[in-house]
Design a protein around this motif. Structure first.
Motif, mmCIF file in Angstrom:
data_model
loop_
_atom_site.group_PDB
_atom_site.id
_atom_site.type_symbol
_atom_site.label_atom_id
_atom_site.label_comp_id
_atom_site.label_asym_id
_atom_site.label_seq_id
_atom_site.Cartn_x
_atom_site.Cartn_y
_atom_site.Cartn_z
ATOM 1 N N ALA A 159 0.829 -1.209 0.000
ATOM 2 C CA ALA A 159 0.000 0.000 0.000
ATOM 3 C C ALA A 159 0.863 1.259 0.000
ATOM 4 C CB ALA A 159 -0.938 -0.005 1.207
ATOM 5 N N VAL A 160 1.947 1.255 0.764
ATOM 6 C CA VAL A 160 2.849 2.413 0.788
ATOM 7 C C VAL A 160 3.496 2.604 -0.579
ATOM 8 C CG1 VAL A 160 5.012 3.294 1.771
ATOM 9 C CG2 VAL A 160 3.243 2.357 3.281
ATOM 10 N N ARG A 161 3.967 1.521 -1.190
ATOM 11 C CA ARG A 161 4.567 1.632 -2.538
ATOM 12 C C ARG A 161 3.556 2.169 -3.542
ATOM 13 N NH1 ARG A 161 6.757 -3.247 -0.973
ATOM 14 N NH2 ARG A 161 5.278 -4.405 -2.262
ATOM 15 N N GLN A 162 2.302 1.722 -3.451
ATOM 16 C CA GLN A 162 1.263 2.201 -4.374
ATOM 17 C C GLN A 162 0.976 3.682 -4.145
ATOM 18 O OE1 GLN A 162 -0.427 0.468 -7.006
ATOM 19 N NE2 GLN A 162 -0.801 2.628 -7.454
ATOM 20 N N ALA A 163 0.904 4.103 -2.889
ATOM 21 C CA ALA A 163 0.670 5.518 -2.593
ATOM 22 C C ALA A 163 1.822 6.372 -3.129
ATOM 23 C CB ALA A 163 0.495 5.722 -1.084
ATOM 24 N N ILE A 164 3.046 5.894 -2.977
ATOM 25 C CA ILE A 164 4.210 6.605 -3.521
ATOM 26 C C ILE A 164 4.096 6.709 -5.030
ATOM 27 C CG2 ILE A 164 6.710 6.440 -3.904
ATOM 28 C CD1 ILE A 164 6.842 5.226 -1.005
ATOM 29 N N ALA A 165 3.782 5.612 -5.685
ATOM 30 C CA ALA A 165 3.640 5.619 -7.145
ATOM 31 C C ALA A 165 2.543 6.580 -7.584
ATOM 32 C CB ALA A 165 3.355 4.205 -7.653
ATOM 33 N N ASN A 166 1.426 6.589 -6.866
ATOM 34 C CA ASN A 166 0.328 7.502 -7.200
ATOM 35 C C ASN A 166 0.773 8.958 -7.116
ATOM 36 O OD1 ASN A 166 -1.353 5.275 -7.443
ATOM 37 N ND2 ASN A 166 -2.347 5.579 -5.478
ATOM 38 N N LEU A 167 1.479 9.298 -6.036
ATOM 39 C CA LEU A 167 1.907 10.683 -5.870
ATOM 40 C C LEU A 167 3.018 11.060 -6.849
ATOM 41 C CD1 LEU A 167 1.707 10.864 -1.996
ATOM 42 C CD2 LEU A 167 0.262 12.080 -3.639
ATOM 43 N N GLU A 168 3.902 10.119 -7.157
ATOM 44 C CA GLU A 168 4.935 10.402 -8.160
ATOM 45 C C GLU A 168 4.308 10.603 -9.535
ATOM 46 O OE1 GLU A 168 7.793 7.233 -7.686
ATOM 47 O OE2 GLU A 168 8.932 8.418 -6.227
ATOM 48 N N ALA A 169 3.299 9.823 -9.864
ATOM 49 C CA ALA A 169 2.593 10.002 -11.148
ATOM 50 C C ALA A 169 1.884 11.346 -11.193
ATOM 51 C CB ALA A 169 1.595 8.856 -11.359
ATOM 52 N N ASP A 170 1.306 11.771 -10.074
ATOM 53 C CA ASP A 170 0.639 13.055 -10.005
ATOM 54 C C ASP A 170 1.604 14.205 -10.233
ATOM 55 O OD1 ASP A 170 -1.813 14.697 -9.275
ATOM 56 O OD2 ASP A 170 -0.380 15.379 -7.729
ATOM 57 N N ARG A 171 2.825 14.080 -9.717
ATOM 58 C CA ARG A 171 3.848 15.121 -9.903
ATOM 59 C C ARG A 171 4.268 15.214 -11.358
ATOM 60 N NH1 ARG A 171 7.767 16.827 -5.476
ATOM 61 N NH2 ARG A 171 8.649 17.666 -7.359
ATOM 62 N N ALA A 172 4.201 14.110 -12.080
ATOM 63 C CA ALA A 172 4.653 14.072 -13.473
ATOM 64 C C ALA A 172 3.664 14.745 -14.425
ATOM 65 C CB ALA A 172 4.899 12.627 -13.904
ATOM 66 N N ILE A 173 2.447 15.000 -13.942
ATOM 67 C CA ILE A 173 1.399 15.589 -14.808
ATOM 68 C C ILE A 173 1.721 17.035 -15.097
ATOM 69 C CG2 ILE A 173 -1.037 16.239 -14.902
ATOM 70 C CD1 ILE A 173 -1.629 13.698 -13.291
#
Length: 150
Positions: free
Chosen positions: A136-150
């Motif tokens: 869950a922590v890895r997924q949350a990190i991935a979600n936030l990193e993807a959001d930064r890339a937008i």
């Protein structure tokens, strides 16, 4: 539209994770201080244990730290005898970062300290629950990193 509930510390995911991170950092600091290492150097050491010879920029990307913070941290790590910088043969303007023998000798002790902190934080968790938390922590990190890339 239904009004949103008030956000408070007990229901805030961000607050909870930040609080957990601070507690884990304090516990790690207590365990690694005797080795002359501070938590702010730990992510860089782990990345260099995985692969040496990285540039400062590559290390920034791997541990998600900005250039100015990384420059300061690397300067301290060099002063503390944890890293050495050598000219990059492909581009003399860059330096490659390597661990010193001292840092390599500390690897087992530092990783053991980190495992101990992780074990304390997840005491009473089943293996399934511990794995689910990590996932869950890895997924949350991935979600936030993807959001930064937008």
């Amino acid at each position: 539209m239904k009004p949103r509930a008030t956000l408070n510390r007990s229901s805030s995911l961000g607050y909870g994770i930040n609080h957990l991170a601070r507690l884990m950092e304090q516990a790690l600091r207590d365990r690694i201080a005797e080795h002359g290492v501070v938590p702010g150097q730990f992510a860089q050491l782990l990345a260099l244990y995985e692969q040496e010879g990285l540039t400062q920029n590559e290390l920034c990307e791997r541990v998600r730290i900005d250039q100015s913070t990384m420059a300061h941290t690397l300067k301290r790590m060099e002063r503390d005898g944890l890293i050495e910088r050598t000219p990059d043969p492909a581009d003399g303007r860059r330096a490659l970062i390597h661990l010193t023998d001292r840092a390599r000798e500390l690897r087992d002790a530092l990783q053991s300290a980190a495992r101990e902190v992780n074990d304390i934080a997840t005491e009473g968790f089943s293996d399934t629950r511990r794995d689910a938390l990590s996932s869950a922590v890895r997924q949350a990190i991935a979600n936030l990193e993807a959001d930064r890339a937008i």
